[in-house]
Scaffold this active site. Structure first.
Site, PDB file in Angstrom:
ATOM      1  N   GLU A   1     -26.178  27.177  79.687  1.00 26.06           N
ATOM      2  CA  GLU A   1     -25.614  28.095  78.698  1.00 26.06           C
ATOM      3  C   GLU A   1     -24.715  27.316  77.749  1.00 26.06           C
ATOM      4  OE1 GLU A   1     -22.774  32.066  78.509  1.00 26.06           O
ATOM      5  OE2 GLU A   1     -23.991  31.693  80.290  1.00 26.06           O
TER       6      GLU A   1
ATOM      7  N   GLU B   1     -16.992  40.124  80.531  1.00 26.99           N
ATOM      8  CA  GLU B   1     -18.383  40.072  80.099  1.00 26.99           C
ATOM      9  C   GLU B   1     -19.345  40.463  81.215  1.00 26.99           C
ATOM     10  OE1 GLU B   1     -18.242  36.840  76.503  1.00 26.99           O
ATOM     11  OE2 GLU B   1     -18.557  36.038  78.526  1.00 26.99           O
TER      12      GLU B   1
ATOM     13  N   GLU C   1     -20.447  25.171  70.737  1.00 28.19           N
ATOM     14  CA  GLU C   1     -21.039  26.503  70.578  1.00 28.19           C
ATOM     15  C   GLU C   1     -20.822  27.067  69.183  1.00 28.19           C
ATOM     16  OE1 GLU C   1     -20.472  30.963  72.608  1.00 28.19           O
ATOM     17  OE2 GLU C   1     -19.510  29.192  73.482  1.00 28.19           O
TER      18      GLU C   1
ATOM     19  N   ASP D   1     -12.148  32.702  71.264  1.00 28.97           N
ATOM     20  CA  ASP D   1     -13.284  32.119  71.967  1.00 28.97           C
ATOM     21  C   ASP D   1     -13.751  30.822  71.312  1.00 28.97           C
ATOM     22  OD1 ASP D   1     -15.426  31.732  73.665  1.00 28.97           O
ATOM     23  OD2 ASP D   1     -16.706  33.218  72.723  1.00 28.97           O
TER      24      ASP D   1
END
Length: 694
Positions: A169, A293, A395, A367
């Site tokens: 991920e 989440e 990311e 984040d």
């Protein structure tokens, strides 16, 4: 040297004789980036003179590294723990080095000039050996030197978001490095090379699996696989940790509840900890993502984060393990401000966590954005051990293909004053530091050569957060490319500007979370149809015809009140808020006057254009280095910079097209219009972007 050599040399001969490699040089080959910043592996034709007192595998590794890494003409080196009697005449100052600090010092012993590499443990000696190599490869004098350093943060880990099916991920360097299918029987040689790289920069722990954990990771079969990795890592000072799924007692143990106040659940975790430590005696502990989440956690049962963390801590405490409990939470119900929730949930629990619990807090309150303010929890929980969590994988900074050196981002956060206690910065308050790894099975480990620099910079700053990110970039460049000073200077300058360029073309002045949904690839500031408000980019920029930005003052969510009073007072006013964070804390008119006399809109357009221009310059500068860089790494980097050029323009054009649709303003005179209309940008879809959650 003859049979009359001193005792300290004779004592090391038995161990060191086993380490002398063949004297033939390896065949020449293209540089695919596998060797990282460490230089080629394998035997050399001209090994340096290195002696060892002691016979551990760790000391043998340290000697091997120096033999193949130092020039043949280097001063002879002696490796020994500080307590060895042979070193007593030197009266070395090693009491303050702790278990990991090292001393590398030029001395005269028994009439011979030597470089001593020492520390209070074998791993400390290994760190010292790598420090000597780093010094030498960066052009330092090895004939007369003193290098001494002790880590400022005791727990320094990489968090792998690796899944048991081999996917990663937010990973942009291929499949997982761990081949779970063939472990524990086959231990890929890359595992030792990975541990070697981490030891070279002082990282001492690795979380093997994704924080979105599967309960299977704690099954007997996977404990055996983790134990095999721990066996490989141990000589390099690298401890293994596992992400633990809070509901594992139900999924693996068949219990009806995972309530942390339930004795059966607590007993299950105690038995599981005992089982793990039988297989991995130096197991580091658990990392836990809970009630975030969709992950299960103690709040499912009306219990607190402290209740959940302390239950696990009690199971680990007899073995010396720790629980790293993540503070990355935001509610299933709509919060007033996602940026404020972690503080709201964790601040009241200060002092309620067990001593072997470390609350792991992301560097910023949202984040891993290209730029965020410091998380308000830093400095706000004086009775709780804290860890800072950074993202080494990119990311939100262009995946593997955009050049974005993150040393300045890490240093910017770690050096930020919390202002709650005099002289304290984020870094100085940490018990641990974690970086979400950018490592995969690609030959170059991180997806690109320059991504390796982020792994390197994280490790160096984790060891000593006061280091200068520019100096780190220089030592990485010298070791990685080995170029003359002018070329080195050019690469360092490119690196130091690169992250700001990404900020400029993705979200200037504190804009954040404007990315495409789920995959976080490309611009999507218009997205407003996702199930939860805080999943939508429009939630974060609040743009309308009158202005833009999230009001976090007392008139809005009042998140500024979570910071120390002096800092909060400055952030409460637009004119005293740093321009780089203006729109993070304030909703201001498009005509708001910026420093220098421009309106906010004019300044935003200029920043977008500046970001694009910087990428163009990066590619031109890289092109000028073609004659000096090996063809394989030069070609891949050039291709990636071409991708970054195209995508920086896309970000700039799509963003400006959207903002103009909101504010009704024209572009300043002479500014290039977007290549397409807004509808074209909205129609772009990327269902197979890499690194998405599985």
């Amino acid at each position: 040297m003859n049979s009359a050599r001193p005792l300290w040399i004779r004592a090391g001969l038995a161990a060191s004789a086993l380490l002398v490699g063949a004297a033939t040089a390896p065949p020449a080959r293209a540089n695919d980036g596998y060797d990282l910043w460490l230089g080629p592996q394998g035997p050399t034709a001209a090994a340096a003179k290195v002696e060892v007192i002691g016979t551990s595998r760790t000391l043998a590794i340290a000697a091997e590294e120096l033999r193949k890494g130092l020039p043949r003409e280097a001063t002879p080196v002696l490796l020994a723990r500080a307590g060895e009697p042979a070193l007593a005449p030197l009266k070395l100052a090693t009491d303050q080095l702790g278990n990991e600090g090292y001393l590398v010092h030029s001395v005269t012993l028994s009439g011979q000039r030597l470089t001593i590499v020492t520390g209070n443990t074998d791993v400390a000696v290994l760190y010292g050996a790598f420090a000597l190599l780093r010094h030498a490869r960066a052009g330092g004098d090895t004939a007369n030197l003193t290098l001494a350093s002790t880590p400022r943060i005791p727990v320094r880990v990489l968090d792998h978001w690796d899944n048991l099916d081999g996917s990663v991920e937010r990973g942009y360097a291929g499949q997982s490095l761990w081949d779970w299918w063939t472990l524990p029987d086959y231990k890929d040689p890359r595992y030792a090379d990975y541990a070697r790289a981490n030891a070279s920069i002082g990282i001492n722990g690795v979380v093997l699996n994704n924080v979105n954990a599967k309960a299977d990771s704690l099954s007997a079969a996977y404990i055996a696989k983790a134990a095999a990795l721990a066996d490989v890592f141990r000589p390099y000072g690298l401890r293994v940790y596992l992400s633990a799924r809070f509901s594992a007692p139900m999924e693996l143990g068949g219990l009806k509840t995972a309530d942390p106040r339930n004795p059966a659940a607590a007993a299950w975790w105690q038995a599981k900890a005992d089982e793990i430590y039988r297989a991995i005696p130096d197991f580091g502990g658990f990392l836990v993502k809970a009630n975030s989440e969709g992950q299960p956690g103690p709040r499912d049962y009306g219990a607190s984060h402290a209740d959940g963390a302390n239950m696990l801590a009690a199971a680990l405490a007899p073995h010396g393990g720790v629980v790293m409990w993540r503070a990355f939470v935001y509610a299933e119900t709509d919060p007033t401000d996602r940026a404020s929730q972690a503080y709201a949930e964790f601040k009241p629990l200060d002092g309620k966590f067990s001593s072997n619990v470390i609350v792991q807090v992301k560097n910023g309150p949202i984040d891993f954005q290209p730029r965020e303010p410091m998380h308000p929890l830093f400095g706000a929980m004086p009775a709780t051990r804290l860890a800072a969590e950074f993202q080494v994988t990119k990311e939100y900074l262009g995946f593997a293909t955009h050049l974005a050196y993150l040393g300045p981002l890490f240093a910017e956060a770690l050096d930020t004053p919390t202002e709650r206690r005099a002289g304290e910065t984020m870094g100085s308050s940490l018990a641990a530091i974690a970086g979400v790894a950018n490592v995969g099975r690609d030959r170059d480990w991180s997806g690109s050569t320059f991504n390796q620099a982020n792994w390197y910079a994280f490790g160096r700053l984790a060891w000593d957060f006061t280091l200068d990110p520019r100096a780190i970039a220089r030592e990485w460049t010298l070791q990685t490319f080995g170029l003359p000073p002018a070329a080195t200077d050019k690469i360092v300058a490119m690196m130091m500007r690169s992250r700001e360029a990404v900020v400029d073309y993705t979200g200037p002045f504190g804009l954040a979370h404007l990315f495409g949904s789920d995959h976080h690839y490309g611009p999507g500031p218009w997205i407003d149809d996702l199930k939860r408000p805080e999943w939508n980019p429009v939630y974060y920029h609040r743009a309308d015809r009158n202005g833009i930005g999230f009001d976090r003052t007392a008139r809005g969510s009042n998140t500024v009140a979570q910071y120390a009073p002096g800092l909060a007072a400055r952030l409460a006013r637009p004119e005293t808020t740093p321009p780089e964070l203006l729109l993070w804390f304030h909703h201001v008119p498009w005509t708001y006057p910026m420093p220098g006399g421009e309106t906010l809109w004019q300044a935003m357009v200029r920043r977008y254009d500046h970001g694009v221009a910087e990428v163009d310059l990066l590619r031109r500068e890289w092109a000028s280095l073609k004659p000096q860089v090996d063809a394989e790494r030069w070609t891949k980097t050039d291709a990636y910079l071409g991708i970054q050029q195209r995508e920086a323009r896309w970000w700039r054009d799509a963003s400006l097209a959207y903002w103009m649709s909101i504010n009704g303003l024209a572009l300043p005179a002479g500014v290039r219009k977007p290549d397409h209309d807004l509808s074209w940008y909205k129609q772009q879809h990327f269902p197979f972007a890499p690194g998405g959650p599985r």
